[in-house]
Design an enzyme around this catalytic site. Structure first.
Site: not given
Length: 344
Positions: A76, A143
Site C-alpha cells: 500500500y 499477501h
C-alpha cells in the site's frame, strides 16, 4: 450496542460511549477480541487520493471510537501506509489496538512486484516494524498468494520464515490473503493448522456473494475470517473506482448505473454497500478503508444505525433491478501479470 468493554479499552484514550456501542468478536483461534469494523490501511496512500494530516486524524478517531484492528501492507503505497500509521500510532497506547501487516507483494513494476522467498520475507517484516515504529505486529499475512508461481514456495519458504519470526516475537499470528477463494482453500488445506486468519476481499458485496460458499470451510479450520472491501475497491461508491481498478468494463458500467441512481436519490452507494456487507454472519470483522473522518462516520453509521427508509428503498431497488447477478474480476490481474512477465 454490546455494552462491554474489550481488553484493548484504555481509560482516558477511548470514547467509552462509542466503544460500548461497538460489537466485538473473537478472531478465530487467536483469541483476540476484535471490533466488528476494522481499519483498512490501504487507503492511507495515494492509491485513493490522500491527505496526511486528515489520514492521521482519521486513524485516531477510528481507534477512539472502538475500532481496535488495523490492517496494512508494504504494497500500500510501497511502504507509505505503514509509514503514515507509524506517525499516527506514536500517540496511541500499544495496548489499545491490534495490527496486521503483510509480506510478498511489494513494488509497482511487475518484475519486482512479488517475492515469496524466505530472505525477502524476513527483510520485509523487519522493515515494516521499523516503519510502524513497533516491536511486533499481532498478525503477519502472506499477501495475494495466487500470484506465487506455485503454492510450494509459499508453503516451503514464506510460511516457515513467518513461523520463525513468530518464535522470535516479531509477530503473534499468521494469516493469508488472496482474491480467488479456491486458492485460499487449497493453501489452507495444504498447511493444516498453520494459519490463524484468512483475509478475503470484495467477495461478499452487492456485486459478488462468492464468500458464502467458503464460510463453512474457513470456520471448520477455526480461522479468524476478515471480510474486506465492502465497496469492492471503490467500485460501489458514488465517485466510482480509481483508473487502476481491475474490474471489466461491463462490471464497471453496472456499478456506475447503481451510483447514478444513488446520486439522483441523494443517497451514498458506499453506505448501502457497507450496510449490506456488514449483515453477513460468521465472519470476525469487516475491514474497510477510511482515508477521511467523513468516510469513517458514514461507514460506522451504516453498521451502528442501519439505513433510513429512503436508503432501504434505494437498496431494494438496486438489488431487484441493477445489482441482480453475482460478478467478479477473478483471473484478470493474474493474466495481465503473467503475460507481462513472459514478454520480458
Amino acid at each position: 450496542m454490546s455494552g462491554k468493554l474489550p481488553s484493548t479499552f484504555v481509560k482516558g484514550f477511548h470514547d467509552e460511549e462509542q466503544v460500548r456501542r461497538m460489537e466485538y468478536s473473537t478472531l478465530g483461534k487467536t483469541g483476540l477480541e476484535i471490533s466488528k469494523v476494522a481499519f483498512g490501511g490501504g487507503a492511507l496512500c495515494s492509491n485513493y487520493g490522500f491527505d496526511l494530516d486528515e489520514g492521521i486524524k482519521t486513524v485516531h478517531e477510528a481507534l477512539r471510537a472502538g475500532i481496535n484492528y488495523i490492517d496494512t501492507a508494504p504494497w500500500y503505497g510501497q511502504g507509505r501506509s505503514e509509514e503514515v500509521l507509524g506517525k499516527a500510532l506514536k500517540d496511541v497506547p500499544r495496548e489499545a489496538y491490534y495490527i496486521a501487516t503483510k509480506v510478498a507483494r511489494y513494488e509497482l513494476d511487475y518484475e519486482n512486484m512479488f517475492d515469496f522467498s524466505a530472505r525477502k520475507t524476513r527483510e520485509s517484516v523487519e522493515k515494516s516494524l521499523q516503519l510502524l515504529g513497533l516491536e511486533y505486529v499481532d498478525v503477519i499475512q502472506i499477501h495475494d498468494v495466487e500470484f506465487a508461481e506455485n503454492l510450494d514456495i509459499v508453503l516451503n519458504e514464506t510460511l516457515p520464515a513467518l513461523e520463525q519470526l513468530v518464535k522470535e516475537g516479531k509477530a503473534k499470528y499468521i494469516g493469508l490473503s488472496a482474491y480467488p477463494l479456491s486458492v485460499l482453500k487449497e493453501c489452507i488445506s495444504r498447511a493444516e493448522g498453520r494459519f490463524d486468519t484468512v483475509l478475503t476481499y470484495a467477495r461478499y458485496t452487492l456485486l459478488d456473494n462468492s464468500l458464502v460458499d467458503y464460510l463453512d470451510f474457513f470456520k471448520s479450520q477455526n480461522l479468524g475470517i476478515i471480510c474486506a472491501a465492502a465497496h469492492a475497491l471503490g467500485l460501489l461508491t458514488n465517485a466510482g473506482p480509481q483508473p487502476w481498478h481491475p474490474a471489466p468494463d461491463d462490471q464497471k458500467a453496472i456499478a456506475r448505473q447503481a451510483a447514478e441512481v444513488c446520486i439522483k436519490r441523494g443517497v451514498q452507494l458506499g453506505k448501502l454497500a457497507m450496510y449490506y456487507t456488514s449483515q453477513l454472519r460468521d465472519v470476525s470483522t469487516f475491514l474497510v478503508g477510511n482515508q477521511t473522518r467523513q468516510l469513517l462516520h458514514t461507514n460506522l453509521a451504516a453498521v451502528h444505525h442501519g439505513l433510513s427508509q429512503q436508503e432501504q428503498e434505494v437498496l431494494q431497488h438496486l438489488r431487484e433491478n441493477i445489482l441482480v447477478k453475482s460478478s467478479h474480476w477473478e483471473g484478470i490481474e493474474l493474466e495481465r501479470y503473467w503475460a507481462t512477465l513472459k514478454k520480458k
